[in-house]
Design an enzyme around this catalytic site. Sequence first.
Site, PDB file in Angstrom:
ATOM      1  N   GLN A  82       1.508 -18.080  39.576  1.00 25.79           N
ATOM      2  CA  GLN A  82       2.906 -17.843  39.914  1.00 25.79           C
ATOM      3  C   GLN A  82       3.824 -18.280  38.780  1.00 25.79           C
ATOM      4  OE1 GLN A  82       3.749 -19.004  43.910  1.00 25.79           O
ATOM      5  NE2 GLN A  82       5.937 -18.630  43.735  1.00 25.79           N
TER       6      GLN A  82
ATOM      7  N   HIS B 232       1.808 -28.101  45.005  1.00 34.54           N
ATOM      8  CA  HIS B 232       0.750 -29.012  44.550  1.00 34.54           C
ATOM      9  C   HIS B 232       1.160 -30.471  44.737  1.00 34.54           C
ATOM     10  CE1 HIS B 232      -1.331 -25.502  43.129  1.00 34.54           C
ATOM     11  NE2 HIS B 232      -0.287 -25.154  42.414  1.00 34.54           N
TER      12      HIS B 232
ATOM     13  N   GLN C 178      -6.407 -27.752  46.590  1.00 31.35           N
ATOM     14  CA  GLN C 178      -5.562 -27.330  45.470  1.00 31.35           C
ATOM     15  C   GLN C 178      -4.074 -27.344  45.830  1.00 31.35           C
ATOM     16  OE1 GLN C 178      -4.007 -23.661  44.047  1.00 31.35           O
ATOM     17  NE2 GLN C 178      -5.979 -23.263  43.056  1.00 31.35           N
TER      18      GLN C 178
END
Length: 313
Positions: A12, A208, A262
């Site tokens: 992204q 994240h 992740q």
Amino acid sequence: MSESHIILCPGQGAQRVGMGKAWFEASPIAAQTFGAADAVLGDTLGAPLSELCFNGPADTLDRTDVAQPALYTCAVACYQAWIGDEEIPLAATAGLSLGEYSALHLAGALSFEDGLRIVTLRGRAMQDAAESADSSMVALIGADEAQAVAVCDAVTSESNELVLVPANFNAPGQIVLSGHSKACARAVEIAQEKSLRATALSVAGAFHSPIMQPAAERLASALEEVEIKAPRCPVLSNVTGEPHPMEGDDFSQGIKQSLVAQLTSPVRWDACCQWLASHVEGAYHEMAPGKVLSGLMRRIERSTKVTNHDEPS
């Protein structure tokens, strides 16, 4: 294409209006891939995926829930058009964050349709998690991991209610922090006090980081229904910077657990590229769209040449 190849798939941030259009127009195989994505998703994104990729608008394409299936489809269409009818030898595949799903598909671990549905759900879940908290991200330029952790510790020691963690280890001297907006703003001030350059990023939220835990739970539930096959080459995990398990009784579960982790763990792209450079040999290729990964590789392993396939050569 007798030599082995190492495929890199963008994440992204690489999206842009017009992405994949040149491949679509040049290759019936690429057109077929975009058509398959349109058939799977229908109008769930508000318009056909191919239309959003080729014509935007940019503010829609930049949305997390749209950008992720768009990037996945574009990388796969680019790869399929590039190799044509050949089956090329793969030394390894790797993708930055969302790109890890493209990499798993190209290595045969994930069907195109399953991958597309999962990344669409992942994007929606991450968008929802981002909207539920006032959060953001900050780029630290010139910092190493210890300095990035020190900035985070300095911020969170001032308030135990704030989240701030390292989110992306992209390349030497290029680390991204993720957390509450107040924490990100304070991180910019503390970084400057430590003679580090810090820049606030325009993102939907704290990717994240622990703020993505609700999205991780939704992703874990969805992955339970997905078949993961043994990849035909090493596929790098963003969480560990090393390959996913490729065999054994629980390799599939191991891959799924890593994909879930992740969302709340830092992306170790620097480590992924260093592992590739020291463990496999082959020609490096960056799939469409963009040239982000080629640029990062110049910072990580300057001697490694990456051929970019943003458009047909």
